[in-house]
Design a protein around this motif. Sequence first.
Motif, PDB file in Angstrom:
ATOM      1  N   LEU A  29      -4.630  -1.084   7.110  1.00 21.88           N
ATOM      2  CA  LEU A  29      -3.767  -0.068   7.724  1.00 21.88           C
ATOM      3  C   LEU A  29      -4.055   0.060   9.213  1.00 21.88           C
ATOM      4  O   LEU A  29      -3.125   0.212  10.027  1.00 21.88           O
ATOM      5  CB  LEU A  29      -3.978   1.280   7.029  1.00 21.88           C
ATOM      6  CG  LEU A  29      -3.576   1.377   5.557  1.00 21.88           C
ATOM      7  CD1 LEU A  29      -3.998   2.733   4.988  1.00 21.88           C
ATOM      8  CD2 LEU A  29      -2.077   1.169   5.383  1.00 21.88           C
TER       9      LEU A  29
ATOM     10  N   TYR B 246      -5.264   9.290   2.499  1.00 27.09           N
ATOM     11  CA  TYR B 246      -5.656   8.008   1.908  1.00 27.09           C
ATOM     12  C   TYR B 246      -6.958   7.518   2.542  1.00 27.09           C
ATOM     13  O   TYR B 246      -7.925   7.184   1.841  1.00 27.09           O
ATOM     14  CB  TYR B 246      -4.522   7.006   2.142  1.00 27.09           C
ATOM     15  CG  TYR B 246      -4.620   5.720   1.356  1.00 27.09           C
ATOM     16  CD1 TYR B 246      -4.044   5.616   0.098  1.00 27.09           C
ATOM     17  CD2 TYR B 246      -5.242   4.599   1.886  1.00 27.09           C
ATOM     18  CE1 TYR B 246      -4.100   4.420  -0.618  1.00 27.09           C
ATOM     19  CE2 TYR B 246      -5.304   3.407   1.177  1.00 27.09           C
ATOM     20  CZ  TYR B 246      -4.734   3.327  -0.077  1.00 27.09           C
ATOM     21  OH  TYR B 246      -4.794   2.158  -0.780  1.00 27.09           O
TER      22      TYR B 246
ATOM     23  N   ILE C 116       0.856  -1.187   0.000  1.00 27.56           N
ATOM     24  CA  ILE C 116       0.000   0.000   0.000  1.00 27.56           C
ATOM     25  C   ILE C 116       0.889   1.232   0.000  1.00 27.56           C
ATOM     26  O   ILE C 116       1.551   1.540   0.993  1.00 27.56           O
ATOM     27  CB  ILE C 116      -0.933   0.011   1.231  1.00 27.56           C
ATOM     28  CG1 ILE C 116      -1.716  -1.305   1.329  1.00 27.56           C
ATOM     29  CG2 ILE C 116      -1.884   1.197   1.168  1.00 27.56           C
ATOM     30  CD1 ILE C 116      -2.454  -1.473   2.653  1.00 27.56           C
TER      31      ILE C 116
ATOM     32  N   TYR D  52      -2.791   8.312  -2.571  1.00 23.76           N
ATOM     33  CA  TYR D  52      -3.873   9.109  -1.979  1.00 23.76           C
ATOM     34  C   TYR D  52      -4.406  10.136  -2.949  1.00 23.76           C
ATOM     35  O   TYR D  52      -5.535  10.618  -2.809  1.00 23.76           O
ATOM     36  CB  TYR D  52      -3.416   9.769  -0.672  1.00 23.76           C
ATOM     37  CG  TYR D  52      -2.651  11.078  -0.778  1.00 23.76           C
ATOM     38  CD1 TYR D  52      -3.289  12.276  -1.100  1.00 23.76           C
ATOM     39  CD2 TYR D  52      -1.290  11.141  -0.505  1.00 23.76           C
ATOM     40  CE1 TYR D  52      -2.594  13.480  -1.167  1.00 23.76           C
ATOM     41  CE2 TYR D  52      -0.591  12.328  -0.561  1.00 23.76           C
ATOM     42  CZ  TYR D  52      -1.239  13.502  -0.900  1.00 23.76           C
ATOM     43  OH  TYR D  52      -0.548  14.690  -0.962  1.00 23.76           O
TER      44      TYR D  52
ATOM     45  N   ARG E  54       3.172   4.298   6.456  1.00 18.40           N
ATOM     46  CA  ARG E  54       3.205   5.171   5.284  1.00 18.40           C
ATOM     47  C   ARG E  54       3.332   4.376   3.984  1.00 18.40           C
ATOM     48  O   ARG E  54       2.753   4.733   2.976  1.00 18.40           O
ATOM     49  CB  ARG E  54       4.376   6.144   5.427  1.00 18.40           C
ATOM     50  CG  ARG E  54       4.539   7.092   4.270  1.00 18.40           C
ATOM     51  CD  ARG E  54       5.378   8.306   4.611  1.00 18.40           C
ATOM     52  NE  ARG E  54       6.753   8.004   4.943  1.00 18.40           N
ATOM     53  CZ  ARG E  54       7.309   8.259   6.123  1.00 18.40           C
ATOM     54  NH1 ARG E  54       6.595   8.800   7.095  1.00 18.40           N
ATOM     55  NH2 ARG E  54       8.578   7.981   6.348  1.00 18.40           N
ATOM     56  N   TRP E  55       4.127   3.335   4.004  1.00 22.01           N
ATOM     57  CA  TRP E  55       4.396   2.579   2.771  1.00 22.01           C
ATOM     58  C   TRP E  55       4.509   1.116   3.161  1.00 22.01           C
ATOM     59  O   TRP E  55       5.577   0.654   3.565  1.00 22.01           O
ATOM     60  CB  TRP E  55       5.698   3.059   2.132  1.00 22.01           C
ATOM     61  CG  TRP E  55       5.736   3.080   0.630  1.00 22.01           C
ATOM     62  CD1 TRP E  55       6.007   4.153  -0.151  1.00 22.01           C
ATOM     63  CD2 TRP E  55       5.511   1.988  -0.256  1.00 22.01           C
ATOM     64  NE1 TRP E  55       5.961   3.797  -1.474  1.00 22.01           N
ATOM     65  CE2 TRP E  55       5.654   2.472  -1.572  1.00 22.01           C
ATOM     66  CE3 TRP E  55       5.174   0.645  -0.090  1.00 22.01           C
ATOM     67  CZ2 TRP E  55       5.493   1.674  -2.700  1.00 22.01           C
ATOM     68  CZ3 TRP E  55       5.003  -0.167  -1.207  1.00 22.01           C
ATOM     69  CH2 TRP E  55       5.177   0.351  -2.496  1.00 22.01           C
TER      70      TRP E  55
ATOM     71  N   ASP F  76       0.847  10.105   4.914  1.00 21.28           N
ATOM     72  CA  ASP F  76      -0.126  10.070   3.832  1.00 21.28           C
ATOM     73  C   ASP F  76      -1.236   9.062   4.011  1.00 21.28           C
ATOM     74  O   ASP F  76      -2.150   8.985   3.185  1.00 21.28           O
ATOM     75  CB  ASP F  76       0.597   9.837   2.514  1.00 21.28           C
ATOM     76  CG  ASP F  76       1.665  10.890   2.281  1.00 21.28           C
ATOM     77  OD1 ASP F  76       1.320  12.075   2.292  1.00 21.28           O
ATOM     78  OD2 ASP F  76       2.836  10.524   2.124  1.00 21.28           O
ATOM     79  N   ALA F  77      -1.200   8.280   5.093  1.00 25.48           N
ATOM     80  CA  ALA F  77      -2.361   7.452   5.406  1.00 25.48           C
ATOM     81  C   ALA F  77      -3.571   8.324   5.725  1.00 25.48           C
ATOM     82  O   ALA F  77      -4.719   7.872   5.568  1.00 25.48           O
ATOM     83  CB  ALA F  77      -2.051   6.537   6.586  1.00 25.48           C
TER      84      ALA F  77
ATOM     85  N   THR G 152       0.746   4.823   0.186  1.00 26.69           N
ATOM     86  CA  THR G 152      -0.191   5.917   0.458  1.00 26.69           C
ATOM     87  C   THR G 152       0.276   7.224  -0.171  1.00 26.69           C
ATOM     88  O   THR G 152      -0.552   8.031  -0.586  1.00 26.69           O
ATOM     89  CB  THR G 152      -0.386   6.103   1.975  1.00 26.69           C
ATOM     90  OG1 THR G 152       0.863   6.424   2.596  1.00 26.69           O
ATOM     91  CG2 THR G 152      -0.961   4.850   2.606  1.00 26.69           C
TER      92      THR G 152
ATOM     93  N   ILE H 138      -6.862   5.798  -4.546  1.00 31.36           N
ATOM     94  CA  ILE H 138      -7.780   5.266  -3.536  1.00 31.36           C
ATOM     95  C   ILE H 138      -9.202   5.760  -3.779  1.00 31.36           C
ATOM     96  O   ILE H 138     -10.171   5.044  -3.512  1.00 31.36           O
ATOM     97  CB  ILE H 138      -7.308   5.607  -2.104  1.00 31.36           C
ATOM     98  CG1 ILE H 138      -8.169   4.896  -1.065  1.00 31.36           C
ATOM     99  CG2 ILE H 138      -7.286   7.115  -1.870  1.00 31.36           C
ATOM    100  CD1 ILE H 138      -8.182   3.388  -1.177  1.00 31.36           C
TER     101      ILE H 138
END
Length: 880
Positions: free
Chosen positions: A407, A439, A379, A385, A420-421, A435-436, A381, A389
């Motif tokens: 997440l 997202y 994922i 985002y 985050r990644w 960035d979640a 993000t 998504i």
Amino acid sequence: MYQRVRRALVAIALTVPLFMTGVTAAVTGTAYAGQSPQDNPARYVDPFIGTADTREPFAGGVNPNGIRGDVFPGAVAPNGMLAWSPDTPTAVPGGYWYPDNAIDGFSLTHYSGRGCSYQGDFPFIPVSGDVTESPVAAPSAFRSTFSHANEHASPGYYDVTLDSGNSVQLAAATHSGVGVFTYARQPQSSLLINAGGSANGDIAASIDIDPTHNRVTGSATTTVGCGSEKYTIYFATTFNRSFVTYGTWEGRKLRPQTTSASDPQSGAYLTFNTSDDSKVIARTAVSYVSVDNAEINLQSEVGGRDLQEIRDRTTAAWNDVLGTIDVSGGSEAAQRIFYTALYHVYIEPSIFSDVNGQYRGFDDKVHTVAPGHAQYSDIDTWGSYRSHISLLALLSPDVASDVVQSLINDAEQDGPGLPRWVQANRNSAGNVADDADPYIAGAYAFGARDFDQAAALHAMDLGASQVGTQSGGHPVRGRGALWLEYQYVPRWPGVSLEYATDDFSIAQYARSLGHEDMYRKYMTRAQYWQNVFNPATGYIQGKNENGDGQWESGFRPDNRRGFTEGNSAQYTPMIPFNVRGLINGMGGDQNFISYLDDLFTNLNVGPIIAYNWHGNQPSGQNPWEYNYAHAPWKTQQVVRRIQTELYTDAPSGSPGNDDGGSLSSWYVWSVLGMYPITPGTADLALGSPMFPHAVVRSGNGTTITINGRGAAPDAPYVQELKVDGSAWPRAYLPSSLIERGGTLDFTLGTVPNKDWATGANAAPPSYSEGQKSTVAFTEPSRDFVMGQNDKKTVTVAAQNITHNPQEVTWRADVPNGITISSASGTLRVPPAGVGADEIEVASGAGTGQYRIRIHTYAKNGQELSNVVLDVRVTKSGGTG
């Protein structure tokens, strides 16, 4: 009725009885009998698009090895764990580089579009004859040349005939697949399984041969992409026939007739009698839990089925997924580009749980998801985002909800913050920011809401406001303390913009859940973007690392310091929630239009020149921002240029790393004539549709019908738009469209209609709550040099970022050693304009560094922004 993606995944990923419920029509290259062409959209997909370098190299010689989509052409199911695909000698991140004419092996896992190497676990290598040396000792001896004329790929399937005469056919279900290796007629042929062949090398690997049951199993421990975190993956493979002989290797040592090996560079070879029967069938599966779970995945999904049956079922699953959007009326090439982009949208994130629901969590323990749900990984993000998504949530809210819940599960297992990644069961912490937040907020806004909403908000709030909150051993906001202390991140203006968007997204999501106090807190923080905007230059800039508020020296629009994969010119528009504030800060519509016009001198220039770089996600919103400056025809024009110049139906047809479908999702949205420009909202900025007709069927049961009368590649200009039969003179769509669906009737032409959607209320929404009305600055905007007993003129100014006139007072703190002609004043600042006072700075007999700090206040006494000016007095004087 419309939960087609979940049905498709269940059909190919769970139990045998459920598998048997799937559609079983064979793929013949034409539409199914009695159905429209759009009922077989998989026929348009070309998995080779994006496997070669972009057509135009970047300016300045950057990335001399080329930039490509870094996608792979091999067999994969929608959101599949197993991705069985060829790997070529040029070790590009996707594993496969189209200009190569050789294949090193066919590995079981690949990430679609990653910018650095990852996965490539367990390559299978067919060779003629017996194996007489370890592939570690002589890797080139096991390499096979081939021609693209003898290679084919379609959703869920891949085949190639090698120059040796050996051929490989691969078909994939979600966790498993079937490979058919057909050898040129000879007495004996071999197949190698390289347990230690992962793309990033292996820390540990093991393999076991069970000749009694024609079975091979193994594991590999390796590292994630762009990181050092470790993961372990397992496989199980059964063969349709017995082995004439077999053996293993450990490093450079070949070990004939041994049945197990354990070494970071270990593997197994199997030799078959191919004098009369040249075909060897391998049925294989992977798991991140155990070999036993890989076996369960294999038996549940494949069992004894042949390749054609697996291929047919997975193609049917792809048709279900791709059929969420029907486009018609364009050329075959346009159909190929569109459906290939939609195909790439649905490869990542990948399912991480096994058919029994088990998965290995961030805490390295085995967990089980609830029936009917799945855990997801891979994922991205940061890349996703912005447009990925939202598209996934609209079309497949069940899948998007499970991704978000994944997440949340990760945060609960090794948080308490959000990753985050995500790669495998690790937070690789790639890229920057938090960035979640956008997202999750974006998923919610576009209809994916079947997740623990309260737990998501709690984790978002912790990561954003509790300094030091971690995820998987990494801080959620590595520079979060600076953000809270200074209200910007010193030296990192790009991170400042990301944190502003993150906080805006938390605000929107919190309000959706009824938390008004949290909404106001984060909206105020979102507007901190003003602290890295310099009205004197009109760009986002970095400030000194000591937090003194002074701009860094040597600014130019192509400055890359503090910007992730980009520069100031490319990042300045990245305030997608308050574009109006940025426009006013630049001095109004015409200044902003001129800035964008200059930016789009080049569409995809790379990171070191001050023009646009569409191949990197932060530039995704840039062409849509003309809409905010009452010039929507320019959005229509530039978006069409990007579509036709950068996205093609050739291997070079991707503008950059696709990063899990993020660039592809931009394209899908743009072809529909819209773009989700504001993270955390359902706002859709308008462009124009490329196809005369499109139908979008959301997973929540609504339908959006898009008619483009006059649509053509050279007709991007909107002449008129009706929404549900009524004239719509605005450059954005109502958020109700996502909730209820509707019909859009565009009339398009080859000449811009400069009157459409240019009225006072036509621009998409900008969210200004919490912003300060003006931004102070000085000219010069940094330190300057003067001589002893010298005088120089300085301008003290304020830039209005609102539509209303402002009255701003200013006050200067002046150190001993210099004097100024006035230490305070009042500025009358017109809308989107500048108010300024000129003051005279006088130096005395002493030399040294002197700092003037200027404070500004609104008429109601609210403190606005401050500005710092350093004066350096020298014996010789000079300019600064």
